[in-house]
Design a protein around this motif. Structure first.
Motif, PDB file in Angstrom:
ATOM      1  N   ALA A  44      -6.817 -14.728  65.426  1.00  0.00           N
ATOM      2  CA  ALA A  44      -6.239 -15.773  64.586  1.00  0.00           C
ATOM      3  C   ALA A  44      -4.736 -15.575  64.459  1.00  0.00           C
ATOM      4  N   GLY A  45      -4.049 -16.659  64.127  1.00  0.00           N
ATOM      5  CA  GLY A  45      -2.605 -16.624  63.953  1.00  0.00           C
ATOM      6  C   GLY A  45      -2.183 -17.167  62.609  1.00  0.00           C
ATOM      7  N   LEU A  46      -0.952 -16.845  62.223  1.00  0.00           N
ATOM      8  CA  LEU A  46      -0.383 -17.271  60.946  1.00  0.00           C
ATOM      9  C   LEU A  46       0.976 -17.895  61.139  1.00  0.00           C
ATOM     10  N   VAL A  47       1.160 -19.034  60.515  1.00  0.00           N
ATOM     11  CA  VAL A  47       2.481 -19.639  60.408  1.00  0.00           C
ATOM     12  C   VAL A  47       2.506 -20.347  59.058  1.00  0.00           C
ATOM     13  N   GLY A  48       3.365 -19.863  58.163  1.00  0.00           N
ATOM     14  CA  GLY A  48       3.417 -20.441  56.821  1.00  0.00           C
ATOM     15  C   GLY A  48       2.080 -20.273  56.122  1.00  0.00           C
ATOM     16  N   HIS A  60     -13.983 -12.263  61.576  1.00  0.00           N
ATOM     17  CA  HIS A  60     -13.283 -11.187  60.864  1.00  0.00           C
ATOM     18  C   HIS A  60     -11.780 -11.293  61.051  1.00  0.00           C
ATOM     19  N   SER A  61     -11.320 -11.740  62.206  1.00  0.00           N
ATOM     20  CA  SER A  61      -9.895 -11.904  62.466  1.00  0.00           C
ATOM     21  C   SER A  61      -9.330 -13.045  61.622  1.00  0.00           C
ATOM     22  N   LEU A  62     -10.036 -14.152  61.603  1.00  0.00           N
ATOM     23  CA  LEU A  62      -9.610 -15.301  60.797  1.00  0.00           C
ATOM     24  C   LEU A  62      -9.506 -14.887  59.325  1.00  0.00           C
ATOM     25  N   LEU A  63     -10.510 -14.160  58.822  1.00  0.00           N
ATOM     26  CA  LEU A  63     -10.506 -13.740  57.420  1.00  0.00           C
ATOM     27  C   LEU A  63      -9.422 -12.712  57.148  1.00  0.00           C
ATOM     28  N   HIS A  64      -9.155 -11.830  58.096  1.00  0.00           N
ATOM     29  CA  HIS A  64      -8.088 -10.840  57.921  1.00  0.00           C
ATOM     30  C   HIS A  64      -6.735 -11.538  57.790  1.00  0.00           C
ATOM     31  N   GLU A  65      -6.464 -12.448  58.689  1.00  0.00           N
ATOM     32  CA  GLU A  65      -5.179 -13.142  58.644  1.00  0.00           C
ATOM     33  C   GLU A  65      -5.071 -14.021  57.395  1.00  0.00           C
ATOM     34  N   ALA A  66      -6.166 -14.690  57.031  1.00  0.00           N
ATOM     35  CA  ALA A  66      -6.162 -15.487  55.800  1.00  0.00           C
ATOM     36  C   ALA A  66      -5.902 -14.591  54.594  1.00  0.00           C
ATOM     37  N   ALA A  67      -6.512 -13.411  54.578  1.00  0.00           N
ATOM     38  CA  ALA A  67      -6.320 -12.483  53.459  1.00  0.00           C
ATOM     39  C   ALA A  67      -4.857 -12.072  53.333  1.00  0.00           C
ATOM     40  N   HIS A  68      -4.168 -11.925  54.458  1.00  0.00           N
ATOM     41  CA  HIS A  68      -2.733 -11.629  54.390  1.00  0.00           C
ATOM     42  C   HIS A  68      -1.999 -12.719  53.618  1.00  0.00           C
ATOM     43  N   LEU A  69      -2.363 -13.960  53.839  1.00  0.00           N
ATOM     44  CA  LEU A  69      -1.698 -15.048  53.124  1.00  0.00           C
ATOM     45  C   LEU A  69      -2.155 -15.129  51.675  1.00  0.00           C
ATOM     46  N   VAL A  70      -3.430 -14.852  51.419  1.00  0.00           N
ATOM     47  CA  VAL A  70      -3.961 -14.908  50.050  1.00  0.00           C
ATOM     48  C   VAL A  70      -3.207 -13.937  49.144  1.00  0.00           C
ATOM     49  N   VAL A  71      -2.880 -12.753  49.632  1.00  0.00           N
ATOM     50  CA  VAL A  71      -2.228 -11.749  48.784  1.00  0.00           C
ATOM     51  C   VAL A  71      -0.757 -12.062  48.526  1.00  0.00           C
ATOM     52  N   LEU A  72      -0.197 -12.971  49.289  1.00  0.00           N
ATOM     53  CA  LEU A  72       1.218 -13.307  49.115  1.00  0.00           C
ATOM     54  C   LEU A  72       1.398 -14.432  48.101  1.00  0.00           C
ATOM     55  N   PRO A  74       2.850 -17.918  46.901  1.00  0.00           N
ATOM     56  CA  PRO A  74       3.149 -19.103  47.729  1.00  0.00           C
ATOM     57  C   PRO A  74       4.588 -19.155  48.241  1.00  0.00           C
ATOM     58  N   GLU A  75       5.550 -18.700  47.451  1.00  0.00           N
ATOM     59  CA  GLU A  75       6.944 -18.764  47.899  1.00  0.00           C
ATOM     60  C   GLU A  75       7.221 -17.825  49.073  1.00  0.00           C
ATOM     61  N   ARG A  76       6.445 -16.755  49.242  1.00  0.00           N
ATOM     62  CA  ARG A  76       6.623 -15.846  50.388  1.00  0.00           C
ATOM     63  C   ARG A  76       5.869 -16.326  51.623  1.00  0.00           C
ATOM     64  N   ARG A  77       4.837 -17.124  51.407  1.00  0.00           N
ATOM     65  CA  ARG A  77       4.037 -17.601  52.540  1.00  0.00           C
ATOM     66  C   ARG A  77       4.869 -18.422  53.515  1.00  0.00           C
ATOM     67  N   ALA A  78       5.782 -19.211  53.001  1.00  0.00           N
ATOM     68  CA  ALA A  78       6.569 -20.113  53.848  1.00  0.00           C
ATOM     69  C   ALA A  78       7.312 -19.364  54.948  1.00  0.00           C
ATOM     70  N   ALA A  79       7.676 -18.119  54.700  1.00  0.00           N
ATOM     71  CA  ALA A  79       8.454 -17.340  55.676  1.00  0.00           C
ATOM     72  C   ALA A  79       7.572 -16.608  56.698  1.00  0.00           C
ATOM     73  N   VAL A  80       6.260 -16.636  56.503  1.00  0.00           N
ATOM     74  CA  VAL A  80       5.375 -15.877  57.386  1.00  0.00           C
ATOM     75  C   VAL A  80       5.252 -16.559  58.747  1.00  0.00           C
ATOM     76  N   HIS A  81       5.424 -15.766  59.772  1.00  0.00           N
ATOM     77  CA  HIS A  81       5.162 -16.218  61.144  1.00  0.00           C
ATOM     78  C   HIS A  81       4.697 -15.004  61.933  1.00  0.00           C
TER      79      HIS A  81
END
Length: 163
Positions: A44-48, A60-72, A74-81
């Protein structure tokens, strides 16, 4: 052991789960490159605030990457790539959270996520993801509790406020 893939479960359930946290699932066509994939296809991949996945992406990959965004926040999510963190504590918490998110998906469950993590090659000090989750992740559990993402009973806490 064959790991569970996105094509094997209800995409609607995944969409609903991610929406609870203000995230979006973007399905990528089979064979197409996955935007923001740290490890490369089929991971899985992440952008914003978007998690990208194909039918062959491991759950498990999709959930791992989603979990990275869940812990952030919202204002920090926008910078994730592609790469969400360099924090070891956050990475540890994400490994626990991905299993908790698995429990929230019909037909998945934490036990399957943990088994798939082992099959995929995650490594933990006690030899398995389940052992880490149950006996070696006290700091990660505490981190998730402070963040309001896990309960003291070690279950998934509902989002504090709908996003």
């Amino acid at each position: 052991m064959t790991v569970l893939r996105l094509r094997d479960i209800s995409t609607d359930s995944v969409v609903a789960l991610l929406e609870r946290y203000g995230l979006r699932l973007e399905r990528v066509a089979d064979g197409a490159p996955i935007p923001g994939s740290y490890w490369g296809e089929p991971e899985a991949g992440l952008v914003g605030s978007t998690v990208y996945a194909r039918g062959d992406t491991p759950v498990h990959s999709l959930l791992h990457e989603a979990a990275h965004l869940v812990v952030l926040p919202p204002e920090r999510r926008a910078a994730v790539h592609t790469d969400a963190t360099d924090s070891i504590e956050e990475e540890d918490a994400v490994c626990v959270l991905q299993a908790l998110l698995g429990d929230a998906l019909p037909g998945v469950g934490a036990a399957r996520v943990l088994a798939d993590m082992d099959a995929w090659g995650y490594t933990f000090r006690l030899g398995s993801a389940r052992a880490y989750f149950e006996r070696d992740a006290d700091a990660a559990w505490a981190w998730l509790q402070r963040a309001g993402l896990a309960t003291p009973e070690r279950t998934l806490a509902p989002p504090a406020t709908p996003l």
